[in-house]
Design a protein around this motif. Sequence first.
Motif, PDB file in Angstrom:
ATOM      1  N   ASP A   1     -56.922  15.314  28.836  1.00 56.62           N
ATOM      2  CA  ASP A   1     -55.971  14.501  28.384  1.00 56.62           C
ATOM      3  C   ASP A   1     -56.008  14.199  27.155  1.00 56.62           C
ATOM      4  OD1 ASP A   1     -55.644  13.807  31.059  1.00 56.62           O
ATOM      5  OD2 ASP A   1     -55.756  11.766  30.999  1.00 56.62           O
ATOM      6  N   VAL A   2     -57.127  14.286  26.354  1.00 51.71           N
ATOM      7  CA  VAL A   2     -57.225  14.052  24.845  1.00 51.71           C
ATOM      8  C   VAL A   2     -56.339  15.138  24.196  1.00 51.71           C
ATOM      9  CG1 VAL A   2     -58.714  13.723  22.970  1.00 51.71           C
ATOM     10  CG2 VAL A   2     -59.347  12.987  25.154  1.00 51.71           C
ATOM     11  N   ARG A   3     -56.592  16.343  24.687  1.00 55.57           N
ATOM     12  CA  ARG A   3     -55.899  17.570  24.184  1.00 55.57           C
ATOM     13  C   ARG A   3     -54.625  17.583  24.459  1.00 55.57           C
ATOM     14  NH1 ARG A   3     -59.316  22.529  24.110  1.00 55.57           N
ATOM     15  NH2 ARG A   3     -61.541  21.782  24.859  1.00 55.57           N
ATOM     16  N   ARG A   4     -54.001  17.281  25.436  1.00 53.85           N
ATOM     17  CA  ARG A   4     -52.763  16.962  25.825  1.00 53.85           C
ATOM     18  C   ARG A   4     -52.069  15.894  24.954  1.00 53.85           C
ATOM     19  NH1 ARG A   4     -50.298  13.621  29.062  1.00 53.85           N
ATOM     20  NH2 ARG A   4     -52.264  12.781  30.266  1.00 53.85           N
ATOM     21  N   LEU A   5     -52.693  14.832  24.537  1.00 55.92           N
ATOM     22  CA  LEU A   5     -52.150  13.790  23.673  1.00 55.92           C
ATOM     23  C   LEU A   5     -51.775  14.486  22.190  1.00 55.92           C
ATOM     24  CD1 LEU A   5     -51.472  10.822  22.853  1.00 55.92           C
ATOM     25  CD2 LEU A   5     -53.978  10.497  22.805  1.00 55.92           C
ATOM     26  N   ALA A   6     -52.921  15.121  21.999  1.00 54.32           N
ATOM     27  CA  ALA A   6     -52.656  15.603  20.533  1.00 54.32           C
ATOM     28  C   ALA A   6     -51.594  16.618  20.435  1.00 54.32           C
ATOM     29  CB  ALA A   6     -53.908  16.452  19.999  1.00 54.32           C
ATOM     30  N   ALA A   7     -51.488  17.598  21.550  1.00 56.35           N
ATOM     31  CA  ALA A   7     -50.324  18.370  21.556  1.00 56.35           C
ATOM     32  C   ALA A   7     -49.052  17.788  21.818  1.00 56.35           C
ATOM     33  CB  ALA A   7     -50.675  19.226  22.779  1.00 56.35           C
ATOM     34  N   GLU A   8     -48.829  16.855  22.546  1.00 58.60           N
ATOM     35  CA  GLU A   8     -47.506  16.109  22.847  1.00 58.60           C
ATOM     36  C   GLU A   8     -47.064  15.433  21.309  1.00 58.60           C
ATOM     37  OE1 GLU A   8     -46.336  14.120  25.792  1.00 58.60           O
ATOM     38  OE2 GLU A   8     -47.472  14.963  27.335  1.00 58.60           O
ATOM     39  N   HIS A   9     -48.075  14.825  20.705  1.00 59.03           N
ATOM     40  CA  HIS A   9     -47.761  14.355  19.573  1.00 59.03           C
ATOM     41  C   HIS A   9     -47.374  15.205  18.637  1.00 59.03           C
ATOM     42  CE1 HIS A   9     -47.574  11.584  15.885  1.00 59.03           C
ATOM     43  NE2 HIS A   9     -47.869  12.740  15.464  1.00 59.03           N
ATOM     44  N   ALA A  10     -47.796  16.332  18.513  1.00 59.35           N
ATOM     45  CA  ALA A  10     -47.162  17.647  17.401  1.00 59.35           C
ATOM     46  C   ALA A  10     -46.009  18.035  17.844  1.00 59.35           C
ATOM     47  CB  ALA A  10     -48.393  18.621  17.544  1.00 59.35           C
ATOM     48  N   GLN A  11     -45.683  18.127  19.250  1.00 55.82           N
ATOM     49  CA  GLN A  11     -44.466  18.568  19.806  1.00 55.82           C
ATOM     50  C   GLN A  11     -43.266  17.598  19.330  1.00 55.82           C
ATOM     51  OE1 GLN A  11     -44.754  19.349  23.998  1.00 55.82           O
ATOM     52  NE2 GLN A  11     -42.833  20.748  23.911  1.00 55.82           N
ATOM     53  N   HIS A  12     -43.714  16.245  19.745  1.00 54.22           N
ATOM     54  CA  HIS A  12     -42.363  15.402  19.419  1.00 54.22           C
ATOM     55  C   HIS A  12     -42.298  14.979  18.010  1.00 54.22           C
ATOM     56  CE1 HIS A  12     -42.876  14.999  23.892  1.00 54.22           C
ATOM     57  NE2 HIS A  12     -41.606  14.357  23.913  1.00 54.22           N
ATOM     58  N   HIS A  13     -43.286  15.039  17.287  1.00 55.12           N
ATOM     59  CA  HIS A  13     -43.269  14.299  15.881  1.00 55.12           C
ATOM     60  C   HIS A  13     -43.077  15.492  14.801  1.00 55.12           C
ATOM     61  CE1 HIS A  13     -42.581  10.220  17.661  1.00 55.12           C
ATOM     62  NE2 HIS A  13     -43.667  10.413  17.931  1.00 55.12           N
ATOM     63  N   GLY A  14     -44.039  16.551  14.876  1.00 56.80           N
ATOM     64  CA  GLY A  14     -44.175  17.533  13.875  1.00 56.80           C
ATOM     65  C   GLY A  14     -44.816  17.387  12.826  1.00 56.80           C
ATOM     66  N   ARG A  15     -45.274  15.936  12.529  1.00 61.59           N
ATOM     67  CA  ARG A  15     -46.181  15.698  11.656  1.00 61.59           C
ATOM     68  C   ARG A  15     -47.081  14.382  11.950  1.00 61.59           C
ATOM     69  NH1 ARG A  15     -42.424  13.091   6.778  1.00 61.59           N
ATOM     70  NH2 ARG A  15     -44.363  12.096   5.972  1.00 61.59           N
ATOM     71  N   LEU A  16     -48.093  14.288  11.189  1.00 62.60           N
ATOM     72  CA  LEU A  16     -49.146  13.054  11.594  1.00 62.60           C
ATOM     73  C   LEU A  16     -49.643  12.575  10.405  1.00 62.60           C
ATOM     74  CD1 LEU A  16     -50.750  11.482  13.680  1.00 62.60           C
ATOM     75  CD2 LEU A  16     -52.452  13.363  13.693  1.00 62.60           C
ATOM     76  N   ASP A  17     -48.973  11.460   9.987  1.00 68.54           N
ATOM     77  CA  ASP A  17     -49.308  10.755   8.776  1.00 68.54           C
ATOM     78  C   ASP A  17     -50.544   9.794   8.952  1.00 68.54           C
ATOM     79  OD1 ASP A  17     -46.862  11.217   6.913  1.00 68.54           O
ATOM     80  OD2 ASP A  17     -46.262  11.222   8.752  1.00 68.54           O
ATOM     81  N   VAL A  18     -50.643   9.112  10.317  1.00 69.54           N
ATOM     82  CA  VAL A  18     -51.828   8.239  10.372  1.00 69.54           C
ATOM     83  C   VAL A  18     -52.434   8.449  11.905  1.00 69.54           C
ATOM     84  CG1 VAL A  18     -52.204   5.814  10.619  1.00 69.54           C
ATOM     85  CG2 VAL A  18     -50.721   6.518   9.029  1.00 69.54           C
ATOM     86  N   LEU A  19     -53.496   8.658  11.974  1.00 70.81           N
ATOM     87  CA  LEU A  19     -54.118   8.721  13.377  1.00 70.81           C
ATOM     88  C   LEU A  19     -54.882   7.620  13.429  1.00 70.81           C
ATOM     89  CD1 LEU A  19     -55.125  10.131  16.013  1.00 70.81           C
ATOM     90  CD2 LEU A  19     -56.858  11.122  14.659  1.00 70.81           C
ATOM     91  N   VAL A  20     -54.531   6.631  14.611  1.00 72.59           N
ATOM     92  CA  VAL A  20     -55.532   5.385  14.783  1.00 72.59           C
ATOM     93  C   VAL A  20     -56.090   5.530  16.098  1.00 72.59           C
ATOM     94  CG1 VAL A  20     -55.283   2.737  15.222  1.00 72.59           C
ATOM     95  CG2 VAL A  20     -53.782   4.194  13.788  1.00 72.59           C
ATOM     96  N   ILE A  21     -57.475   5.688  15.923  1.00 70.50           N
ATOM     97  CA  ILE A  21     -58.314   5.877  17.082  1.00 70.50           C
ATOM     98  C   ILE A  21     -58.910   4.390  17.583  1.00 70.50           C
ATOM     99  CG2 ILE A  21     -60.687   6.707  17.874  1.00 70.50           C
ATOM    100  CD1 ILE A  21     -60.388   9.037  15.679  1.00 70.50           C
ATOM    101  N   GLY A  22     -57.908   4.050  18.460  1.00 71.65           N
ATOM    102  CA  GLY A  22     -58.080   2.337  18.748  1.00 71.65           C
ATOM    103  C   GLY A  22     -58.631   2.420  20.111  1.00 71.65           C
ATOM    104  N   ALA A  23     -58.453   3.231  21.185  1.00 72.45           N
ATOM    105  CA  ALA A  23     -59.236   3.046  22.629  1.00 72.45           C
ATOM    106  C   ALA A  23     -60.550   2.761  22.583  1.00 72.45           C
ATOM    107  CB  ALA A  23     -58.700   4.227  23.379  1.00 72.45           C
ATOM    108  N   GLY A  24     -61.125   2.174  23.153  1.00 65.03           N
ATOM    109  CA  GLY A  24     -62.607   1.881  23.276  1.00 65.03           C
ATOM    110  C   GLY A  24     -63.000   1.201  24.483  1.00 65.03           C
ATOM    111  N   VAL A  25     -64.248   1.408  24.659  1.00 67.67           N
ATOM    112  CA  VAL A  25     -64.793   0.531  26.055  1.00 67.67           C
ATOM    113  C   VAL A  25     -66.273  -0.054  25.430  1.00 67.67           C
ATOM    114  CG1 VAL A  25     -63.586   1.437  27.954  1.00 67.67           C
ATOM    115  CG2 VAL A  25     -65.637   2.640  27.134  1.00 67.67           C
ATOM    116  N   GLY A  26     -66.712  -1.234  26.065  1.00 65.24           N
ATOM    117  CA  GLY A  26     -67.855  -1.528  25.909  1.00 65.24           C
ATOM    118  C   GLY A  26     -68.422  -2.496  26.996  1.00 65.24           C
TER     119      GLY A  26
END
Length: 250
Positions: free
Chosen positions: A71-96
């Motif tokens: 899922d993590v790999r697919r997420l990065a790939a889908e972003h690249a495919q849809h937008h073609g650039r990545l100015d800001v990556l926010v790593i927000g998902a977390g569990v505690g």
Amino acid sequence: MTPTHVGRRAALVTGASRGIGLGIARGLADAGYDLTVSARDAARLEKSAGALADAGGRVHRVPADMAVEDDVRRLAAEHAQHHGRLDVLVIGAGVGSAGALEQTTTKRYDLQFAVNVRAPFVLLQHSLPLLRKTAAADPERGSKVIALSSITGVAAEPDLAAYGAAKAALISLCRSVNSEASAQGVCATAICPGYVDTDMSAHVRDRIDPSRMIRIEDVVELALSVTRLSACAVVPEIVVTRPGDQLWRA
Ligand SMILES: NC(=O)c1ccc[n+]([C@@H]2O[C@H](COP(=O)([O-])OP(=O)(O)OC[C@H]3O[C@@H](n4cnc5c(N)ncnc54)[C@H](OP(=O)(O)O)[C@@H]3O)[C@@H](O)[C@H]2O)c1
């Protein structure tokens, strides 16, 4: 590949369906970013993404479980495919999950490390090429990684040993990004707050008044400020604590 609207920056935000991640996604949408947003609950993500699209940008939804490497790999790939650039990556998902060190099962430990450390590591591996490419095209601003760590990654908190260790590792990952890629314009910041009033801190509302917790908007403000810095300013960590006589606690 569908290129992003000419001149519009693009951000990928995990944990974007609610809480701090949604707040940052909203701030980025209002600042004119196209977005990829992700979380597990597809229905909730769809609702949040709909509201984000009201700002006028393109919002691509990717339901994904950060505990699942594919899922993590697919997420990065889908972003690249849809937008073609990545100015800001926010790593927000977390569990505690809270519990004394002796009582914390390895299953709980493994889940916290899978979502809070392993997923960011894999996401960074698969996002760095596009972050570098985007930074090269905009050398003045560069590109940014913003990770939601925690004050528990800086100062130990009773009953949060596994969570604190995972968040300390996330801070370390941001430092590694800076040492390997900031010279090429990719700068990482770990934001390390104490308790913020969200679903995640609901379990402490009986002992800490939510009205005295850090506001989501405070964290959003810091994150947006970082996105506006030039590539010459590297901010490895930002610690945010609550008022009171003991500052180094969640
Ligand atoms: N709230 C605090 O007091 C506090 C303080 C310091 C740091 N932080 C950190 O800030 C970040 C955001 O926290 P928050 O308080 O906004 O949390 P929250 O309100 O519980 O939201 C968590 C977000 O992450 C997503 N998520 C959770 N597990 C996931 C998984 N396995 N895969 C993909 N997405 C997942 C959730 O959506 P789904 O459930 O649909 O997946 C949701 O969008 C976290 O990393 C947290 O550790 C929070």
